[in-house]
Design a protein around this motif. Structure first.
Motif, PDB file in Angstrom:
ATOM      1  N   ILE A 109      55.044  74.271  35.049  1.00  0.00           N
ATOM      2  CA  ILE A 109      55.036  75.729  34.949  1.00  0.00           C
ATOM      3  C   ILE A 109      55.045  76.355  36.343  1.00  0.00           C
ATOM      4  O   ILE A 109      55.784  77.317  36.609  1.00  0.00           O
ATOM      5  CB  ILE A 109      53.821  76.219  34.132  1.00  0.00           C
ATOM      6  N   VAL A 110      54.249  75.817  37.244  1.00  0.00           N
ATOM      7  CA  VAL A 110      54.228  76.328  38.617  1.00  0.00           C
ATOM      8  C   VAL A 110      55.616  76.200  39.245  1.00  0.00           C
ATOM      9  O   VAL A 110      56.150  77.148  39.827  1.00  0.00           O
ATOM     10  CB  VAL A 110      53.183  75.580  39.466  1.00  0.00           C
ATOM     11  N   ASP A 111      56.217  75.033  39.111  1.00  0.00           N
ATOM     12  CA  ASP A 111      57.561  74.809  39.669  1.00  0.00           C
ATOM     13  C   ASP A 111      58.602  75.700  38.999  1.00  0.00           C
ATOM     14  O   ASP A 111      59.539  76.185  39.654  1.00  0.00           O
ATOM     15  CB  ASP A 111      57.959  73.338  39.504  1.00  0.00           C
ATOM     16  N   GLY A 112      58.433  75.916  37.702  1.00  0.00           N
ATOM     17  CA  GLY A 112      59.383  76.737  36.969  1.00  0.00           C
ATOM     18  C   GLY A 112      59.411  78.177  37.455  1.00  0.00           C
ATOM     19  O   GLY A 112      60.479  78.792  37.562  1.00  0.00           O
ATOM     20  N   TYR A 113      58.249  78.716  37.751  1.00  0.00           N
ATOM     21  CA  TYR A 113      58.195  80.085  38.282  1.00  0.00           C
ATOM     22  C   TYR A 113      58.817  80.167  39.670  1.00  0.00           C
ATOM     23  O   TYR A 113      59.484  81.154  40.002  1.00  0.00           O
ATOM     24  CB  TYR A 113      56.751  80.577  38.324  1.00  0.00           C
ATOM     25  N   ILE A 114      58.612  79.131  40.470  1.00  0.00           N
ATOM     26  CA  ILE A 114      59.222  79.124  41.811  1.00  0.00           C
ATOM     27  C   ILE A 114      60.743  79.161  41.695  1.00  0.00           C
ATOM     28  O   ILE A 114      61.429  79.930  42.395  1.00  0.00           O
ATOM     29  CB  ILE A 114      58.774  77.876  42.599  1.00  0.00           C
ATOM     30  N   LYS A 115      61.290  78.363  40.794  1.00  0.00           N
ATOM     31  CA  LYS A 115      62.744  78.322  40.616  1.00  0.00           C
ATOM     32  C   LYS A 115      63.271  79.624  40.023  1.00  0.00           C
ATOM     33  O   LYS A 115      64.358  80.090  40.375  1.00  0.00           O
ATOM     34  CB  LYS A 115      63.124  77.140  39.726  1.00  0.00           C
ATOM     35  N   ALA A 116      62.501  80.227  39.113  1.00  0.00           N
ATOM     36  CA  ALA A 116      62.976  81.435  38.430  1.00  0.00           C
ATOM     37  C   ALA A 116      62.923  82.666  39.319  1.00  0.00           C
ATOM     38  O   ALA A 116      63.800  83.539  39.227  1.00  0.00           O
ATOM     39  CB  ALA A 116      62.151  81.668  37.166  1.00  0.00           C
ATOM     40  N   THR A 134      67.088  89.637  33.128  1.00  0.00           N
ATOM     41  CA  THR A 134      67.208  88.402  32.358  1.00  0.00           C
ATOM     42  C   THR A 134      65.818  87.823  32.090  1.00  0.00           C
ATOM     43  O   THR A 134      64.830  88.217  32.721  1.00  0.00           O
ATOM     44  CB  THR A 134      68.048  87.353  33.105  1.00  0.00           C
ATOM     45  N   THR A 135      65.779  86.898  31.159  1.00  0.00           N
ATOM     46  CA  THR A 135      64.524  86.241  30.789  1.00  0.00           C
ATOM     47  C   THR A 135      64.591  84.761  31.142  1.00  0.00           C
ATOM     48  O   THR A 135      65.325  83.998  30.497  1.00  0.00           O
ATOM     49  CB  THR A 135      64.255  86.393  29.284  1.00  0.00           C
ATOM     50  N   PRO A 136      63.855  84.324  32.160  1.00  0.00           N
ATOM     51  CA  PRO A 136      63.881  82.901  32.491  1.00  0.00           C
ATOM     52  C   PRO A 136      63.162  82.068  31.432  1.00  0.00           C
ATOM     53  O   PRO A 136      62.146  82.503  30.874  1.00  0.00           O
ATOM     54  CB  PRO A 136      63.133  82.847  33.833  1.00  0.00           C
ATOM     55  N   VAL A 137      63.699  80.905  31.149  1.00  0.00           N
ATOM     56  CA  VAL A 137      63.069  79.950  30.229  1.00  0.00           C
ATOM     57  C   VAL A 137      62.603  78.758  31.054  1.00  0.00           C
ATOM     58  O   VAL A 137      63.410  78.103  31.730  1.00  0.00           O
ATOM     59  CB  VAL A 137      64.049  79.495  29.131  1.00  0.00           C
ATOM     60  N   ILE A 138      61.327  78.488  31.012  1.00  0.00           N
ATOM     61  CA  ILE A 138      60.738  77.397  31.792  1.00  0.00           C
ATOM     62  C   ILE A 138      60.425  76.233  30.861  1.00  0.00           C
ATOM     63  O   ILE A 138      59.649  76.377  29.912  1.00  0.00           O
ATOM     64  CB  ILE A 138      59.460  77.868  32.518  1.00  0.00           C
ATOM     65  N   ASN A 171      57.834  70.791  23.541  1.00  0.00           N
ATOM     66  CA  ASN A 171      58.063  70.201  22.225  1.00  0.00           C
ATOM     67  C   ASN A 171      57.030  70.646  21.203  1.00  0.00           C
ATOM     68  O   ASN A 171      57.216  70.491  19.998  1.00  0.00           O
ATOM     69  CB  ASN A 171      58.055  68.672  22.327  1.00  0.00           C
ATOM     70  N   THR A 172      55.909  71.216  21.686  1.00  0.00           N
ATOM     71  CA  THR A 172      54.813  71.570  20.780  1.00  0.00           C
ATOM     72  C   THR A 172      54.500  73.057  20.744  1.00  0.00           C
ATOM     73  O   THR A 172      53.914  73.536  19.775  1.00  0.00           O
ATOM     74  CB  THR A 172      53.529  70.819  21.182  1.00  0.00           C
ATOM     75  N   VAL A 173      54.869  73.785  21.798  1.00  0.00           N
ATOM     76  CA  VAL A 173      54.524  75.200  21.840  1.00  0.00           C
ATOM     77  C   VAL A 173      55.556  75.973  22.665  1.00  0.00           C
ATOM     78  O   VAL A 173      56.073  75.460  23.664  1.00  0.00           O
ATOM     79  CB  VAL A 173      53.106  75.418  22.407  1.00  0.00           C
ATOM     80  N   ILE A 174      55.873  77.175  22.190  1.00  0.00           N
ATOM     81  CA  ILE A 174      56.717  78.124  22.923  1.00  0.00           C
ATOM     82  C   ILE A 174      55.836  79.322  23.251  1.00  0.00           C
ATOM     83  O   ILE A 174      55.191  79.880  22.357  1.00  0.00           O
ATOM     84  CB  ILE A 174      57.936  78.559  22.091  1.00  0.00           C
ATOM     85  N   VAL A 175      55.802  79.702  24.509  1.00  0.00           N
ATOM     86  CA  VAL A 175      54.906  80.768  24.962  1.00  0.00           C
ATOM     87  C   VAL A 175      55.719  81.901  25.570  1.00  0.00           C
ATOM     88  O   VAL A 175      56.604  81.657  26.401  1.00  0.00           O
ATOM     89  CB  VAL A 175      53.899  80.234  26.019  1.00  0.00           C
ATOM     90  N   HIS A 176      55.406  83.114  25.171  1.00  0.00           N
ATOM     91  CA  HIS A 176      56.004  84.301  25.781  1.00  0.00           C
ATOM     92  C   HIS A 176      54.969  84.881  26.743  1.00  0.00           C
ATOM     93  O   HIS A 176      54.030  85.563  26.317  1.00  0.00           O
ATOM     94  CB  HIS A 176      56.392  85.329  24.721  1.00  0.00           C
ATOM     95  N   ALA A 177      55.114  84.590  28.014  1.00  0.00           N
ATOM     96  CA  ALA A 177      54.143  84.999  29.021  1.00  0.00           C
ATOM     97  C   ALA A 177      54.588  86.305  29.665  1.00  0.00           C
ATOM     98  O   ALA A 177      55.425  86.312  30.577  1.00  0.00           O
ATOM     99  CB  ALA A 177      53.974  83.904  30.074  1.00  0.00           C
ATOM    100  N   ALA A 178      54.028  87.409  29.184  1.00  0.00           N
ATOM    101  CA  ALA A 178      54.334  88.701  29.789  1.00  0.00           C
ATOM    102  C   ALA A 178      53.830  88.750  31.230  1.00  0.00           C
ATOM    103  O   ALA A 178      54.419  89.408  32.080  1.00  0.00           O
ATOM    104  CB  ALA A 178      53.694  89.821  28.973  1.00  0.00           C
ATOM    105  N   GLU A 179      52.733  88.062  31.485  1.00  0.00           N
ATOM    106  CA  GLU A 179      52.185  87.830  32.816  1.00  0.00           C
ATOM    107  C   GLU A 179      51.900  86.335  32.918  1.00  0.00           C
ATOM    108  O   GLU A 179      51.742  85.660  31.892  1.00  0.00           O
ATOM    109  CB  GLU A 179      50.898  88.615  33.026  1.00  0.00           C
ATOM    110  N   ILE A 221      59.591  82.906  29.331  1.00  0.00           N
ATOM    111  CA  ILE A 221      59.318  82.144  28.110  1.00  0.00           C
ATOM    112  C   ILE A 221      59.160  80.683  28.502  1.00  0.00           C
ATOM    113  O   ILE A 221      59.992  80.134  29.228  1.00  0.00           O
ATOM    114  CB  ILE A 221      60.455  82.285  27.084  1.00  0.00           C
ATOM    115  N   TRP A 222      58.081  80.061  28.027  1.00  0.00           N
ATOM    116  CA  TRP A 222      57.850  78.638  28.290  1.00  0.00           C
ATOM    117  C   TRP A 222      58.238  77.848  27.033  1.00  0.00           C
ATOM    118  O   TRP A 222      57.892  78.222  25.919  1.00  0.00           O
ATOM    119  CB  TRP A 222      56.389  78.354  28.588  1.00  0.00           C
ATOM    120  N   LYS A 223      58.925  76.752  27.225  1.00  0.00           N
ATOM    121  CA  LYS A 223      59.332  75.926  26.089  1.00  0.00           C
ATOM    122  C   LYS A 223      58.886  74.484  26.268  1.00  0.00           C
ATOM    123  O   LYS A 223      59.154  73.857  27.297  1.00  0.00           O
ATOM    124  CB  LYS A 223      60.861  75.957  25.923  1.00  0.00           C
TER     125      LYS A 223
END
Length: 415
Positions: free
Chosen positions: A71-78, A54-58, A205-213, A201-203
């Protein structure tokens, strides 16, 4: 000319030794601890195992200090672990091994180059630092290392002719890019399995980022400008310690700018650490690629013809590269460079002749060989992420494993 001559001897040595060494590896493990078997063949690869299912969305606040903390917290949860902190520890160790205090200070001095125009990027890095217990300077070094350490390794190898070109390609980040002048642009992100496993994937209001790493943020979409990226470090030279982190700058530009020309001009004025080919599409009908290199960037503007494509070699130099690196043997050169010539030819065919030039067209193209790379015997260089931006709808689509095995996750600004 000397660089090409050196590389000719380089590939000869690599091609003799590279096939055998690659064939000895029977599996490779991702950062998440998942092991993928290298079994099957090019046309019948291993498509039974998932590195990520699956692809987590942060969700985050954008390029702010709070956003960095989220972002740090999002990775911990994902992922149930502090991925960003682990990444910082690992990259800091690599930096310490390669650079003394004077060299680190030189890298840190490049912060001044972006502080005026992109202070929000430094705020974002400061937020990551605050959430992981590191200073802004340490996080900046890590962000620089995400692209800079690879570029440094490649440039040293090319100069000394100590490793094979194929071995370098085995450990690089390769991609196939297709973009049109209608606001649709995408790519397959290819890299060793060992680099993957924490795709997200980070979401905001201004930018969506696809972070492969975690710190590889070059693939991003703003509301009016989108970018994808692939490396040509095997042939061009980045600014290394004199350049800013290309991933961070790319993310910051699409969050802030409204057209591709501003991005191109910024890359002319601010040198980046690695020789990426960054492709941009905007909502005004511009689509172009900037092959970053020290001295003078190369711009390939596809706005008039309607499209751009790019893989992992400088465009327009194909025959010269084949002649000098492989004594005219295009197949030998192409295999060593992970089918970069074949991939670009195939991508150009899709770009030029697609009757729809839309999301569906890219989804179909990115599932096909040679554009999609899967694990097989001797090959751990695979499509870990597939990404498509659509500025018209404000939606971006991404996978964190082979697009033949994982559905695209849709992330939209206003949904």
């Amino acid at each position: 000319m000397r660089k090409l001559t050196v590389a000719a001897s380089l590939i000869s040595a690599l091609m003799l030794s590279g096939y055998a060494s690659a064939g000895q590896e029977t599996s490779q493990t991702g950062l998440n601890g998942v092991t993928i078997d290298l079994s099957g063949s090019f046309y019948n690869p291993n498509e039974s195992q998932h590195l990520q299912e699956t692809t987590p969305v942060i969700i985050f606040d954008g390029l702010t200090k709070k956003g960095g903390q989220q972002i740090v917290d999002g990775y911990i949860k994902a992922f149930d672990k502090n991925v960003m902190q682990e990444t910082i520890v690992d990259k800091m160790a690599s930096i310490d091994a390669d650079y003394d205090s004077a060299a680190k200070a030189k890298i840190l001095s490049t912060m001044a180059k972006i502080k005026t125009d992109f202070p929000e990027l430094l705020e974002f890095y400061a937020g990551i630092g605050a959430a992981t217990g590191y200073s802004l300077e340490q996080v900046y070094l890590v962000a620089w290392a995400s692209d800079g350490l690879f570029a440094k390794s490649v440039q040293q190898t090319a100069t000394a002719a100590l490793q094979s070109l194929k071995e370098q390609a085995d450990s690089t980040k390769g991609c196939t890019v297709i973009g049109w002048n209608n606001g649709v642009i995408g790519q397959n992100q290819d890299m060793p399995i060992a680099f993957g496993g924490y795709g997200a994937i980070w979401k905001s209001n201004t930018v969506i980022v696809h972070a492969a790493e975690p710190f590889f943020t070059s693939i991003a979409m703003g509301r009016k400008l989108a970018t994808v990226a692939n490396t040509v470090d095997l042939f061009h030279q980045g600014a290394l310690e004199n350049g800013v982190p290309v991933s961070g700058l790319s993310m910051a530009m699409v969050a802030k700018f409204d057209n591709a020309t501003k991005a191109k001009d910024t890359l002319d004025n601010i040198e980046v650490n690695a020789a990426y080919a960054t492709s941009f599409a905007d909502i005004t009908g511009q689509v172009l690629t900037v092959e970053n290199q020290t001295g003078k960037n190369i711009v390939i503007d596809g706005s008039v013809k309607g499209y751009v494509t790019h893989t992992n070699h400088p465009l327009g130099q194909e025959q010269a590269l084949v002649d000098h690196y492989a004594n005219g043997d295009a197949q030998l050169f192409d295999y060593a460079l992970k089918t970069t010539l074949w991939r670009n030819d195939a991508a150009e065919s899709h770009a030029k002749y697609s009757p729809t030039r839309d999301i569906a067209a890219l989804k179909e193209a990115f599932k096909q060989k040679p554009l999609m790379k899967a694990p097989y015997e001797g090959n751990a260089f695979v499509t870990t992420n597939s990404i498509i931006h659509d500025l018209n709808t404000g939606c971006s689509y991404g996978t964190t494993w082979l697009p033949t095995m994982q559905d695209y996750t849709q992330v939209c600004f206003d949904k």
